[in-house]
Design an enzyme around this catalytic site. Structure first.
Site, mmCIF file in Angstrom:
data_model
loop_
_atom_site.group_PDB
_atom_site.id
_atom_site.type_symbol
_atom_site.label_atom_id
_atom_site.label_comp_id
_atom_site.label_asym_id
_atom_site.label_seq_id
_atom_site.Cartn_x
_atom_site.Cartn_y
_atom_site.Cartn_z
ATOM 1 N N MET A 141 84.196 2.722 17.004
ATOM 2 C CA MET A 141 82.943 2.619 16.251
ATOM 3 C C MET A 141 82.961 3.575 15.053
ATOM 4 O O MET A 141 81.921 3.889 14.484
ATOM 5 C CB MET A 141 81.749 2.914 17.156
ATOM 6 C CG MET A 141 81.644 1.904 18.305
ATOM 7 S SD MET A 141 79.977 1.687 18.927
ATOM 8 C CE MET A 141 79.600 3.338 19.467
ATOM 9 N N GLY A 142 84.150 4.055 14.662
ATOM 10 C CA GLY A 142 84.253 4.916 13.491
ATOM 11 C C GLY A 142 83.847 6.352 13.778
ATOM 12 O O GLY A 142 83.762 6.750 14.943
ATOM 13 N N ALA A 143 83.621 7.137 12.691
ATOM 14 C CA ALA A 143 83.419 8.589 12.790
ATOM 15 C C ALA A 143 84.570 9.164 13.618
ATOM 16 O O ALA A 143 84.374 9.826 14.642
ATOM 17 C CB ALA A 143 82.055 8.943 13.384
ATOM 18 N N HIS A 184 90.342 9.448 18.954
ATOM 19 C CA HIS A 184 90.727 8.131 18.433
ATOM 20 C C HIS A 184 92.190 8.159 17.948
ATOM 21 O O HIS A 184 92.949 7.220 18.191
ATOM 22 C CB HIS A 184 89.836 7.742 17.256
ATOM 23 C CG HIS A 184 88.381 7.631 17.571
ATOM 24 N ND1 HIS A 184 87.456 8.522 17.098
ATOM 25 C CD2 HIS A 184 87.681 6.722 18.303
ATOM 26 C CE1 HIS A 184 86.243 8.171 17.504
ATOM 27 N NE2 HIS A 184 86.348 7.093 18.259
ATOM 28 N N SER A 230 82.272 11.257 18.814
ATOM 29 C CA SER A 230 81.580 11.123 17.524
ATOM 30 C C SER A 230 80.191 11.734 17.624
ATOM 31 O O SER A 230 79.653 12.254 16.648
ATOM 32 C CB SER A 230 81.475 9.651 17.137
ATOM 33 O OG SER A 230 82.754 9.050 17.171
ATOM 34 N N ARG A 231 79.588 11.670 18.807
ATOM 35 C CA ARG A 231 78.216 12.172 18.983
ATOM 36 C C ARG A 231 78.143 13.694 18.961
ATOM 37 O O ARG A 231 77.051 14.244 18.829
ATOM 38 C CB ARG A 231 77.608 11.621 20.279
ATOM 39 C CG ARG A 231 77.293 10.130 20.186
ATOM 40 C CD ARG A 231 76.457 9.639 21.356
ATOM 41 N NE ARG A 231 75.935 8.317 21.124
ATOM 42 C CZ ARG A 231 76.480 7.178 21.580
ATOM 43 N NH1 ARG A 231 77.582 7.225 22.306
ATOM 44 N NH2 ARG A 231 75.924 6.007 21.309
ATOM 45 N N LYS A 234 88.071 9.034 28.353
ATOM 46 C CA LYS A 234 86.773 9.659 28.079
ATOM 47 C C LYS A 234 85.651 8.722 28.538
ATOM 48 O O LYS A 234 84.666 9.145 29.098
ATOM 49 C CB LYS A 234 86.689 9.939 26.583
ATOM 50 C CG LYS A 234 85.324 10.096 26.005
ATOM 51 C CD LYS A 234 84.841 11.489 26.193
ATOM 52 C CE LYS A 234 83.428 11.702 25.708
ATOM 53 N NZ LYS A 234 82.856 10.651 24.917
ATOM 54 N N ASP A 235 85.821 7.418 28.271
ATOM 55 C CA ASP A 235 84.847 6.412 28.699
ATOM 56 C C ASP A 235 85.461 5.660 29.886
ATOM 57 O O ASP A 235 85.828 4.486 29.780
ATOM 58 C CB ASP A 235 84.532 5.471 27.536
ATOM 59 C CG ASP A 235 83.945 6.227 26.361
ATOM 60 O OD1 ASP A 235 82.738 6.472 26.354
ATOM 61 O OD2 ASP A 235 84.716 6.614 25.451
ATOM 62 N N VAL A 238 91.028 13.712 24.973
ATOM 63 C CA VAL A 238 91.365 14.776 24.019
ATOM 64 C C VAL A 238 90.154 15.697 23.897
ATOM 65 O O VAL A 238 89.023 15.226 23.727
ATOM 66 C CB VAL A 238 91.755 14.194 22.649
ATOM 67 C CG1 VAL A 238 92.043 15.303 21.655
ATOM 68 C CG2 VAL A 238 92.948 13.261 22.799
HETATM 69 P P1 AMP Z 1 84.137 4.986 20.285
HETATM 70 O O1 AMP Z 1 84.423 5.034 18.806
HETATM 71 O O2 AMP Z 1 83.303 6.097 20.767
HETATM 72 O O3 AMP Z 1 83.657 3.615 20.708
HETATM 73 O O4 AMP Z 1 85.532 5.189 20.992
HETATM 74 C C1 AMP Z 1 86.628 4.359 20.722
HETATM 75 C C2 AMP Z 1 87.715 4.633 21.705
HETATM 76 O O5 AMP Z 1 88.127 5.987 21.600
HETATM 77 C C3 AMP Z 1 87.262 4.419 23.155
HETATM 78 O O6 AMP Z 1 88.310 3.772 23.870
HETATM 79 C C4 AMP Z 1 87.041 5.822 23.638
HETATM 80 O O7 AMP Z 1 87.213 5.967 25.029
HETATM 81 C C5 AMP Z 1 88.131 6.568 22.890
HETATM 82 N N1 AMP Z 1 87.795 7.986 22.823
HETATM 83 C C6 AMP Z 1 86.643 8.538 22.384
HETATM 84 N N2 AMP Z 1 86.673 9.880 22.536
HETATM 85 C C7 AMP Z 1 87.863 10.176 23.110
HETATM 86 C C8 AMP Z 1 88.497 11.392 23.528
HETATM 87 N N3 AMP Z 1 87.904 12.581 23.391
HETATM 88 N N4 AMP Z 1 89.719 11.316 24.070
HETATM 89 C C9 AMP Z 1 90.340 10.123 24.217
HETATM 90 N N5 AMP Z 1 89.804 8.941 23.837
HETATM 91 C C10 AMP Z 1 88.580 8.965 23.289
#
Ligand code: AMP
Length: 293
Positions: free
Chosen positions: A30-32, A37, A186-187, A149-150, A176
């Protein structure tokens, strides 16, 4: 690196990649973007060519009143970093093309989607599954990369992929963290200085649970009590849930048995953060499991 806005053009590129027997790797985001990522992108680069990263803030996974409008966006900066990592395509469609007015279909993974995050965010995983299936159909990846993470999201997408015979193999990559342990997200950008310091309590609570596990404690109640006490000791934090579950069924466990996950969610002010600890079967004979944060 090419930035693609159009669904048809992305599909055309995917068709050509398939004809050329190339192994498409896909990282939906979702960017940021942050190091979490990028770790997925690096893993994709190791195994695949071309690598596609999507940047799409998916409206259907946000409930009314959640942070859709204020979700951090940094498209130019994200693209510059993805280019430096050697990404081939950034797919960033418009919401209006992904969800036209007469859009009617949803994908729901029963059971797994109603627990934990799904209980607190009704409809969230339905939004996630629907967009991930749509993106898979457009990008046609051989491998798709998600973060632990998710963890619940990754589990649900794996289930969907299996149930619907999708071609994409789901890779789940480690969490990470910042140097002080806070899981990158991102939050985290929402957090003011005092909240940012308080946010480490999620990691600290999982670390305390890890110590209990490593000292031989197996009763979930005792481990979860440690997590709750740690989170409650931080005045700026409010625990949403702490559960120890079987890594496959996501049903609560009374006693630790690998593979399992200890999943937590907490609010720091209005910012909701999640984190988890993974309990995996150990390969050696000395220990019954190993713990990853
Ligand atoms: P999001 O942009 O938040 O939808 O995350 C995109 C992908 O990045 C998802 O598969 C998340 O689980 C992964 N992600 C987000 N934060 C982390 C992190 N700290 N370590 C590893 N993967 C992450």
């Amino acid at each position: 690196m090419e930035i693609i806005r159009s669904v048809d053009w992305m599909k055309q590129i995917a068709r050509e990649a398939a004809l050329a027997q190339r192994i498409v790797g896909f990282v939906p985001t979702m960017g940021a973007l942050h190091e979490g990522h990028f770790s997925l992108v690096r893993e994709a680069k190791r195994q695949c060519s071309p690598v596609v990263v999507s940047i799409f803030v998916n409206p259907t996974q946000f409930a009314p009143g959640e942070d859709l409008e204020k979700y951090p966006r940094n498209f130019e900066g994200d693209c510059a970093l993805l280019e430096s990592l050697g990404v081939d395509y950034v797919f960033a469609p418009e919401a209006a093309e992904i969800y036209p007015r007469d859009f009617r279909t949803v994908v729901r993974v029963d059971g797994l989607s109603d627990k934990l995050e799904g209980r607190i965010r009704p409809g969230h995983f339905q939004g996630v599954c629907t967009i991930v299936l749509k993106l898979f159909e457009i990008v046609r990846p051989r491998f798709a990369y998600f973060g632990r993470k998710d963890a619940q999201q990754a589990r649900i997408i794996r289930q969907m992929s299996r149930d619907l015979n999708l071609d994409a193999e789901i890779a789940v990559c480690p969490i990470v963290r910042e140097t002080d342990g806070l899981a990158m997200s991102s939050r985290n950008a929402y957090l003011k200085a005092a909240q940012r310091a308080a946010a480490t309590v999620l990691y600290r609570s999982l670390d305390a649970a890890r110590s209990k596990l490593n000292s031989g404690i197996r009763a979930a109640a005792e481990i979860l009590e440690t997590v709750r006490l740690t989170i409650n000791s931080e005045p700026l934090a409010k625990l949403d849930y702490a559960e120890l579950v079987d890594a496959s069924s996501f049903e609560p466990l009374d006693f630790v048995r690998a593979p399992a996950l200890l999943l937590i969610a907490a609010r720091i002010g209005t910012t909701r953060l999640i984190d988890n600890l993974s309990i995996e079967k150990a390969s050696g004979a000395h220990q019954d499991f190993s713990v990853s944060l």
